[in-house]
Design an enzyme around this catalytic site. Sequence first.
Site, PDB file in Angstrom:
ATOM      1  N   TRP A 103      -3.910   1.822  -3.276  1.00 14.59           N
ATOM      2  CA  TRP A 103      -4.096   3.101  -2.587  1.00 14.59           C
ATOM      3  C   TRP A 103      -3.694   4.258  -3.479  1.00 14.59           C
ATOM      4  CZ3 TRP A 103      -7.508   2.866   0.849  1.00 14.59           C
ATOM      5  CH2 TRP A 103      -7.590   1.778   1.721  1.00 14.59           C
ATOM      6  N   ASP A 174       2.263   9.417   0.781  1.00 14.24           N
ATOM      7  CA  ASP A 174       1.273   8.720   1.590  1.00 14.24           C
ATOM      8  C   ASP A 174       2.048   7.668   2.384  1.00 14.24           C
ATOM      9  OD1 ASP A 174      -0.609   7.075   2.729  1.00 14.24           O
ATOM     10  OD2 ASP A 174      -1.621   6.528   0.854  1.00 14.24           O
ATOM     11  N   LYS A 198      -2.598   2.354  11.306  1.00 16.97           N
ATOM     12  CA  LYS A 198      -1.578   1.307  11.158  1.00 16.97           C
ATOM     13  C   LYS A 198      -0.447   1.488  12.170  1.00 16.97           C
ATOM     14  CE  LYS A 198      -3.697   0.774   6.970  1.00 16.97           C
ATOM     15  NZ  LYS A 198      -4.198   1.636   5.906  1.00 16.97           N
TER      16      LYS A 198
END
Length: 362
Positions: A103, A174, A198
């Site tokens: 990511w 993040d 999530k």
Amino acid sequence: MTERVFNFSAGPAILPEPVLEAARSALWAFEDSGIGILEHSHRGSYFTKVIEETVSNCRKLAGISDDYEILFIQGGASTQFFMAPMNWLSEGKTASYVNTGTWCKKAMKEAKLFGNVHVAASSEDKNFSYIPTNEEIKWQSDSVYAHYTSNNTIVGTQFTALPSAPTGVPLFCDASSDIFSKPIDIGAHGMVYAGAQKNLGPSGMALVIVRKDLVESANEGLPSMLQYRVHAKAGSCFNTPPTFGIYIMGEVFKWILAQGGLDAIAKINEEKAGILYSFLDESAMFSGTTRHDSRSNMNVTFRASSEELEAAFIKEATAAGLPGLKGHRSVGGMRASIYNAFPTNGVTALVDFMKSFEQKNK
Ligand SMILES: *Cc1c(COP(=O)(O)O)cnc(C)c1O
């Protein structure tokens, strides 16, 4: 099938059952309005109350001061990968990133479209199986921001200590896969963002917590939808926002508050992950894949002694009502995603299943 199973999916992921129950009823008719939550105008009184409550509960949950904007922006975390650099980075300027996985690499790739990217540290040398220590992180001191990924969903690592950015450099995080899974020091950050699917709600949007002075000093001349200041000024209602996602996020915040807040949820998450890691440490067939000091409480990654056993394990686990355990396609093996909403008895069910699988395949 109407029964619910223990869903170990990495995202979109399991949501708290009381949230789903509330949503089921709100979908048909929200409160006393006779109109479903999906059908309410984003400018009407019912939704206005929803968004205001969601923002205030978010502040309450993480102790977020009025120095920060709380925004709901479409396009998931991946949109933040380019929107952040677009707003603060420019040619000749540099942003620093700690590279702890896929990511983060995606975030850096986007940032490079707007300016220089300095890799402050990387754990790629060991397949991202660890989190660099604060001493190992070498930020560039004149960076416009310093970015890290608090939990690495794919490899299963998590920062346990806050990285310390140089004085005057805002820290960006993040936090897509561990936001509100434990207390978070928002005041130490310039911006924290998280794709919702999530720990927060439905996919397709991001929660963005960003310092007001940064919003004000951001680059000008960008498309309206890609400016934080436009969203901030309009209270996330510049256009039609993802109303259902905001509603669900609000219900998730209420649920976390009802659990006792972030301290309480952190304790439960520690316990849950602990059950699984203790078993992995004693098992002869299964083993964890990340360095002990870097283990994630959200995504527990592990391998079995052969790929054949892994394939059989995933298949049999799914049949036994434990789906979603296949590791990310880029790393293989297994991954148990046990976010806030994942219940402790689901973790013990998995450990019991692993024990009997190990016995059977000795
Ligand atoms: C899932 C995830 C993303 C991507 O989120 P999208 O909403 O799909 O864009 C980014 N970063 C991390 C850490 C993630 O876990």
